[in-house]
Design a protein around this motif. Structure first.
Motif, PDB file in Angstrom:
ATOM      1  N   ARG A  15       0.827  -1.221   0.000  1.00 52.24           N
ATOM      2  CA  ARG A  15       0.000   0.000   0.000  1.00 52.24           C
ATOM      3  C   ARG A  15       0.857   1.266   0.000  1.00 52.24           C
ATOM      4  O   ARG A  15       0.349   2.348   0.310  1.00 52.24           O
ATOM      5  N   LEU A  16       2.138   1.130  -0.325  1.00 53.32           N
ATOM      6  CA  LEU A  16       3.053   2.270  -0.363  1.00 53.32           C
ATOM      7  C   LEU A  16       3.490   2.535  -1.794  1.00 53.32           C
ATOM      8  O   LEU A  16       3.710   1.605  -2.573  1.00 53.32           O
ATOM      9  N   THR A  17       3.622   3.797  -2.145  1.00 51.01           N
ATOM     10  CA  THR A  17       4.066   4.169  -3.484  1.00 51.01           C
ATOM     11  C   THR A  17       4.594   5.594  -3.483  1.00 51.01           C
ATOM     12  O   THR A  17       4.201   6.411  -2.641  1.00 51.01           O
ATOM     13  N   THR A  18       5.493   5.870  -4.409  1.00 46.52           N
ATOM     14  CA  THR A  18       5.901   7.262  -4.661  1.00 46.52           C
ATOM     15  C   THR A  18       5.515   7.677  -6.077  1.00 46.52           C
ATOM     16  O   THR A  18       5.998   8.690  -6.579  1.00 46.52           O
ATOM     17  N   ASP A  19       4.682   6.899  -6.704  1.00 49.62           N
ATOM     18  CA  ASP A  19       4.129   7.245  -8.020  1.00 49.62           C
ATOM     19  C   ASP A  19       3.011   8.262  -7.801  1.00 49.62           C
ATOM     20  O   ASP A  19       2.001   7.964  -7.166  1.00 49.62           O
ATOM     21  N   VAL A  20       3.176   9.461  -8.328  1.00 47.72           N
ATOM     22  CA  VAL A  20       2.204  10.524  -8.057  1.00 47.72           C
ATOM     23  C   VAL A  20       0.850  10.244  -8.702  1.00 47.72           C
ATOM     24  O   VAL A  20      -0.160  10.809  -8.287  1.00 47.72           O
ATOM     25  N   THR A  21       0.803   9.365  -9.707  1.00 48.95           N
ATOM     26  CA  THR A  21      -0.478   8.999 -10.307  1.00 48.95           C
ATOM     27  C   THR A  21      -1.255   8.064  -9.398  1.00 48.95           C
ATOM     28  O   THR A  21      -2.486   8.139  -9.306  1.00 48.95           O
ATOM     29  N   LEU A  22      -0.564   7.187  -8.702  1.00 50.71           N
ATOM     30  CA  LEU A  22      -1.197   6.155  -7.884  1.00 50.71           C
ATOM     31  C   LEU A  22      -1.473   6.608  -6.452  1.00 50.71           C
ATOM     32  O   LEU A  22      -2.448   6.173  -5.833  1.00 50.71           O
ATOM     33  N   ALA A  23      -0.639   7.487  -5.911  1.00 48.90           N
ATOM     34  CA  ALA A  23      -0.747   7.889  -4.507  1.00 48.90           C
ATOM     35  C   ALA A  23      -2.043   8.649  -4.233  1.00 48.90           C
ATOM     36  O   ALA A  23      -2.574   9.329  -5.115  1.00 48.90           O
TER      37      ALA A  23
END
Length: 467
Positions: A15-23
């Motif tokens: 549940r972690l991401t640094t993708d600005v589209t997904l966050a």
């Protein structure tokens, strides 16, 4: 216990991401890991990040909510963390799932400013308001994290803090938690809207607050009935609601009364420019802007007016336009279960059992009839000319629910072995109750339970969280 904690960390990792589209929200990792009031435990505990993920899921009514964590470099070697926690943090950093920066300072607020994402905080940020005026002008963009019995809760700025005992406001069938405007007897008997305090303007869709209900109609109902149902309050729908009645077989359970809730603001001008381009760091193995990164990029940091890598501090090179990308949610029985990204260079196949492990399987959420109907590879999603396109590859076809906006009458079109370009609030139905929804374009949500916690396997000696 060691195995249980490892399994919980693996669940949080998804549940972690640094993708600005997904966050869907940004947070200072160390700040919440040190927020002892959440569980009264150790001075710093990485499992508290899971409590934030759970709180975000409940706030968004999204079992696949994605969090963008920012960590200072010093926390990777924090002596108060266990060796397992330090190892996990190092893996997350190397995989680009968390952003690592020498000094956190106002970096989370900068990301929120550039992207429009809500910012999760545990304290006020008056010292950062000079650079980011929206902190005071648009307080709903700040989601305050507060302890609640058995976990944590997020409250938008400007709203009352939830009671410490964790008890929700009582909601009764036929009543509303908001003031009701009675119908005017001189007007025709049409559906009225429920009055609500004026929400801050936001282009994003609403989300929901829980209440108890017995059932939902089985077909869309864009117009009001001649007289109010005994099950409904006379005031009608919540004010400003952008919703449709749930479709499919009649459902029983908890109804979430939709109301406007902040999900994402427009990016700042600088942020929009940064997110329109793709960047490359001088460090070859940079997990954020290196050539081997497999997911969408984060947003660069601004230093002396130049875009820079937040981890290495070096200016990043503009290597061209960022490929068009869309976040898509798998929605089953009106609850979002998982989010993924479809981009120009990364088409995605969705089905019961796609051959490529990088594609999306919905088998986990299917009952027998749905599993028999949905093909192993049911639809293919891809980006064509900057638009999201769906192609049916199944034996039974796919239904497109066509809407240019959330408050118009919906139309359907069945596609079979052909493509369709999605627009506006269109959604894709693989089978009744199994949909693919673009971005945060969620309709009225009727679910039978809360999103499952990522901490279900956490030992109670580590966290006083599981009831």
């Amino acid at each position: 216990m060691r195995f249980e904690i490892s399994r919980v960390m693996d669940t949080i990792e998804q549940r972690l991401t640094t993708d600005v589209t997904l966050a869907q929200a940004v947070v200072d990792l160390a700040e919440v890991a040190r927020f002892v009031a959440l569980d009264g435990g150790r001075p710093i505990n990485l499992l508290r990040l899971g409590m934030v993920v759970d709180a975000l899921s409940r706030y968004l009514i999204d079992a696949g909510a994605m969090l963008y964590p920012v960590a200072g470099r010093e926390v990777l070697s924090e002596a108060a963390l266990t060796s397992k926690e330090r190892m996990v943090l190092g893996r997350w950093a190397d995989d680009g799932l968390i952003e690592v920066t020498p000094v956190v300072a106002d970096r989370p607020a900068e990301i929120a400013d550039f992207t429009g994402l809500p910012l999760i905080v545990v304290r006020d940020l008056p010292q950062q308001a000079a650079r980011f005026p929206w902190i005071t002008d648009s307080p709903e963009r700040l989601l305050r994290l507060t302890p609640r019995a058995g976990g944590a809760v997020l409250t938008p700025g400007g709203e009352p803090t939830p009671p410490k005992d964790g008890k929700e406001r009582l909601v009764v069938v036929g009543k509303a938690t908001l003031p009701i405007v009675p119908p005017d007897p001189n007007e025709p008997a049409t559906e009225k809207e429920m009055a609500e305090p004026e929400p801050a303007p936001t282009p994003e869709p609403p989300d929901s607050e829980a209440s108890e209900s017995s059932a939902a109609p089985s077909t869309p109902s864009p117009t009001a009935s001649p007289s109010p149902s005994p099950e409904e309050p006379k005031g009608g729908r919540p004010d400003g609601v952008q919703s449709f009645t749930a479709r499919g077989a009649q459902k029983f359970g908890r109804t979430r009364v939709v109301r406007r809730r902040f999900t994402r603001a427009d990016p700042s001008g600088v942020g929009a420019s940064l997110m329109a381009r793709e960047w490359r760091c001088k460090v070859p193995d940079c997990p954020a802007f290196g050539p081997s990164r497999r997911i969408g990029q984060p947003v660069p940091r601004m230093r002396a007016g130049l875009p820079a890598c937040p981890r290495h501090g070096e200016p990043v090179k503009d290597i061209g336009p960022r490929p068009s990308a869309f976040a898509v949610a798998v929605v089953v029985d009106d609850l979002a279960r998982r989010r993924f990204v479809v981009s120009t260079d990364h088409p995605v196949t969705v089905g019961k059992d796609p051959a490529d492990p990088d594609d999306i399987s919905v088998a986990t959420w299917l009952h027998e009839a749905a599993a028999a109907w949905i093909a192993k590879e049911h639809v293919k999603l891809e980006v064509q000319s900057g638009h999201l396109q769906v192609t049916d590859t199944s034996e039974n076809g796919t239904v497109i629910w066509k809407r240019s906006s959330p408050d118009i009458k919906e139309e359907t079109e069945r596609i079979y072995r052909k493509s369709y370009q999605l627009n506006g609030w269109d959604s894709i139905e693989l089978y009744t109750g199994v949909e693919l929804v673009v971005g945060d374009h969620r309709l009225q949500t009727i679910v039978g339970s809360e999103p499952a916690s990522v901490l279900l396997d956490a030992p109670t000696v580590a966290l006083r969280l599981v009831d």
